[in-house]
Design a protein around this motif. Structure first.
Motif, PDB file in Angstrom:
ATOM      1  N   ARG A   1       0.832  -1.205   0.000  1.00  0.00           N
ATOM      2  CA  ARG A   1       0.000   0.000   0.000  1.00  0.00           C
ATOM      3  C   ARG A   1       0.867   1.256   0.000  1.00  0.00           C
ATOM      4  NH1 ARG A   1      -3.577  -3.350   3.438  1.00  0.00           N
ATOM      5  NH2 ARG A   1      -2.388  -2.741   5.283  1.00  0.00           N
TER       6      ARG A   1
ATOM      7  N   LEU B   1      -6.287   5.730  -1.300  1.00  0.00           N
ATOM      8  CA  LEU B   1      -6.517   4.282  -1.375  1.00  0.00           C
ATOM      9  C   LEU B   1      -8.017   4.017  -1.408  1.00  0.00           C
ATOM     10  CD1 LEU B   1      -4.762   1.596  -1.090  1.00  0.00           C
ATOM     11  CD2 LEU B   1      -5.534   1.597   1.283  1.00  0.00           C
TER      12      LEU B   1
ATOM     13  N   VAL C   1      -3.424  -2.876  -5.607  1.00  0.00           N
ATOM     14  CA  VAL C   1      -3.716  -1.733  -4.742  1.00  0.00           C
ATOM     15  C   VAL C   1      -4.356  -0.673  -5.617  1.00  0.00           C
ATOM     16  CG1 VAL C   1      -2.782   0.008  -3.182  1.00  0.00           C
ATOM     17  CG2 VAL C   1      -1.756  -2.285  -3.247  1.00  0.00           C
TER      18      VAL C   1
END
Length: 324
Positions: free
Chosen positions: A64, A77, A97
């Protein structure tokens, strides 16, 4: 190996040993040194212009961080990666991601970093370690738009509401924001939750019974009270006219002895007030929906009218609409 300058060591510590090429160059390293370190397997180039100062498989958090550093400081995100960060239990796993960036940003997807430009970022995004995470409602809708099957969409929408990650109003707002772009599945799952469904197996049972020409309206997760006003356990589904309750027995919720004991207590308390409880497993609903539907229809017809004599009442609830 050259010693890291203090400022780089601090950044690497904060970023779990993930750093950018710009940070490395600012610390005095040149591109040839970066090349040699990766060639010797001392470091890893995990994304364009993004390095791990360690070897081995990256953790979810390192992935991430790497994707966020690659996408830029305005990235957020979202999608399945955000649901995993929040701790959704029913979210499908993914190595990708997913991030959104401003529409003017010039950054495309690479490796495990899936970057999408958005007309509007999430104003409700929250700050994590070194990146921002979209609100649960935005993340659920973004994830659902990338999924191709109804079952996982049902699971994440139901979990979002059942576990209090978000509420119906915020989900409705996000679905409306997305308009009609790949939102058919999430709109269907949202409609089921609006009508009381609180899990994917419950949604499958509701769909199984909706086509019945015999059954009247089924109340999902209703608030029941006895004749003296005391609250009764909430069944997954309830046919008021026949006092028939429907329960979906998922292993997840009945695995431990304590869970099983609570299930028996709920069963006995409803039975004490004259309610017939029918139990189904998710596997039965998926494998033989016709048999499940027939079982409920037979129980309903054999007890039709009994609901008016057992003094159990269904409390009215407000059902929000979806105008998005």
């Amino acid at each position: 190996m050259r010693e890291q300058p203090p400022e780089l060591a601090d950044a690497a510590e904060r970023q779990q040993q993930i750093v950018t090429r710009a940070q490395l160059l600012a610390a005095g390293f040149d591109d040839m040194y970066l090349y040699r370190q990766t060639r010797r397997s001392q470091w890893q180039r995990v994304l364009p212009g993004t390095y791990a100062l360690v070897t081995g498989t990256l953790t979810d958090e390192q992935r991430r961080i790497a994707a966020a550093l690659y996408a830029g400081p305005e990235a957020q995100l979202t999608g399945l990666a955000a649901l995993i960060w929040y701790g959704f239990r029913q979210s499908p796993r993914t190595d990708d991601v997913h991030l959104i960036v401003p529409h003017h940003a010039r950054r495309s997807s690479a490796g495990f970093a899936r970057v999408a430009r958005a007309l509007a970022l999430d104003a409700k995004a929250r700050q994590a370690s070194v990146y921002r995470v979209c609100s649960p409602a935005r993340a659920v809708v973004d994830a659902a738009r990338d999924l191709r099957h109804l079952r996982p969409v049902r699971a994440i929408v139901a979990e979002a509401v059942q576990r209090g990650f978000t509420d119906l109003a915020r989900l409705d707002e996000e679905i409306g924001r997305a308009r009609r772009s790949r939102t058919a599945l999430v709109r269907k799952a949202f409609s089921e939750v609006v009508h009381g469904v609180r899990s994917a197996p419950e949604a499958e049972l509701r769909e199984c019974l909706t086509s019945s020409p015999v059954l009247p309206e089924i109340r999902w997760n209703p608030r029941l009270t006895a004749g003296n006003g005391t609250s009764l356990p909430t069944p997954d589904g309830y046919l008021a006219d026949s006092a028939v309750a429907l329960e979906v027995d998922s292993q997840e919720y009945h695995f431990s002895p304590g869970d099983w004991a609570r299930t028996l207590d709920r069963h006995n308390e409803l039975s004490r007030h004259g309610i017939l409880i029918l139990h189904f497993t998710p596997a039965q609903i998926r494998r033989d929906p016709a048999r499940v539907r027939r079982t409920v229809e037979d129980a309903y017809e054999s007890r039709r009218g009994l609901g008016a004599t057992n003094r159990v009442r269904v409390q009215p609830i407000d059902v929000p609409g979806n105008d998005g």
